[in-house]
Write an enzyme that holds these catalytic residues in place. Structure first.
Site, PDB file in Angstrom:
ATOM      1  N   CYS A  77       0.845  -1.190   0.000  1.00  0.00           N
ATOM      2  CA  CYS A  77       0.000   0.000   0.000  1.00  0.00           C
ATOM      3  C   CYS A  77       0.889   1.252   0.000  1.00  0.00           C
ATOM      4  CB  CYS A  77      -0.945  -0.058   1.196  1.00  0.00           C
ATOM      5  SG  CYS A  77      -2.169   1.283   1.238  1.00  0.00           S
ATOM      6  N   ASP A 141      -8.614  -2.960  -8.015  1.00  0.00           N
ATOM      7  CA  ASP A 141      -8.208  -1.948  -7.034  1.00  0.00           C
ATOM      8  C   ASP A 141      -8.844  -0.612  -7.418  1.00  0.00           C
ATOM      9  OD1 ASP A 141      -6.872  -0.063  -5.421  1.00  0.00           O
ATOM     10  OD2 ASP A 141      -5.068  -1.296  -5.356  1.00  0.00           O
ATOM     11  N   HIS A 174      -7.508  -4.088  -3.804  1.00  0.00           N
ATOM     12  CA  HIS A 174      -6.410  -3.505  -3.040  1.00  0.00           C
ATOM     13  C   HIS A 174      -6.282  -4.271  -1.719  1.00  0.00           C
ATOM     14  CE1 HIS A 174      -3.630  -0.231  -2.032  1.00  0.00           C
ATOM     15  NE2 HIS A 174      -4.061  -0.377  -0.795  1.00  0.00           N
TER      16      HIS A 174
END
Length: 268
Positions: A77, A141, A174
């Protein structure tokens, strides 16, 4: 070197996935309040983060377990974005990177302030990467559109960075590698992790196959030749350059008698 913040990253730093890693996590790691976490992370600017990494790399290089020249970085991330930045910033220290779903460019609705605060963006660093980076991203994502991944791969190709590439995993969101979150995708996580570990092993094998760098004394002897260098060291063996019968040069081990030091001193 693992750079991120979350319980999942703590687990990875314990060696569950990569083994032999060193952890460099931000202060938000033990927190559960996501708003507070994002405030702290958002306050860490580029120079501060790179300064932290620089200090970490310097500290690691001085440890007995450290293998000089065999340092890689991975991040998730926010830390995934840091991977791209770090490999461009520290080309001498970092030999490989694995970026897990880190933002590559500003969001379409980003404010001028957000764009400026996020610099340098990975897509602007493609030509500056000093080592291979593989990106592991999900095609579902919502925060990292597929077209930004396509643009990054294009930038890498145009920069001649053929050993760096982003792989998109179908159906993965994600955070698909985080096994404690609802978007965890076991199949994509396993495949991506296998790719990361395989790349790590491949790079270690390449580094291990490199010829050793001669010491300063050996370089002097091999460059000028034994006839022009008087060596007074006391060592009984050394590696010297000899002319082969085929006409080329080759390195051979030469045994030295105890009297060689005296003889060479007198000759000098």
């Amino acid at each position: 070197l693992l750079y991120a913040w979350c319980r999942h990253c703590d687990d990875l730093a314990d060696g569950q996935s990569y083994g032999g890693t060193m952890e460099a996590v931000e202060d938000p790691a033990p927190l559960s309040d996501m708003q507070r976490i994002m405030q702290i992370v958002g306050a860490a600017n580029y120079e501060q983060v790179m300064g932290d990494l620089s200090a970490t790399l310097e500290w690691a290089s001085q440890q007995s377990w450290s293998k000089d020249g065999k340092v890689g970085i991975t991040g998730y991330c926010w830390g995934g974005k840091v991977v791209w930045q770090a490999v461009a910033r520290f080309p001498q220290q970092l030999k490989a990177g694995v970026a897990w779903y880190g933002r590559l460019s500003p969001a379409a609705n980003a404010t001028p302030e957000q764009i400026e605060a996020g610099k340098p963006w990975p897509i602007d660093l493609a030509s500056e990467l000093g080592a291979p980076v593989i990106g592991l991203y999900g095609d579902q994502d919502s925060g990292i559109p597929n077209d930004t991944v396509t643009a990054m791969n294009k930038a890498l190709g145009e920069a001649g960075k053929t050993d760096s590439h982003i792989t998109l995993y179908e159906g993965a969101q994600h955070g698909f590698h985080a096994d404690y979150r609802p978007m965890y995708n076991p199949a994509a996580a396993a495949e991506a992790e296998g790719l990361a570990v395989a790349r790590r092993d491949e790079l270690i094998a390449q580094l291990a196959s490199l010829p050793p760098v001669p010491g300063a004394l050996d370089q002097i002897v091999q460059h000028f030749g034994t006839e022009l260098v008087a060596e007074v060291t006391g060592r009984s063996r050394r590696i010297v350059r000899k002319r082969a019968s085929s006409g080329g040069d080759r390195l051979v081990v030469e045994n030295r008698a105890a009297a060689a030091n005296l003889a060479e001193t007198q000759a000098f």
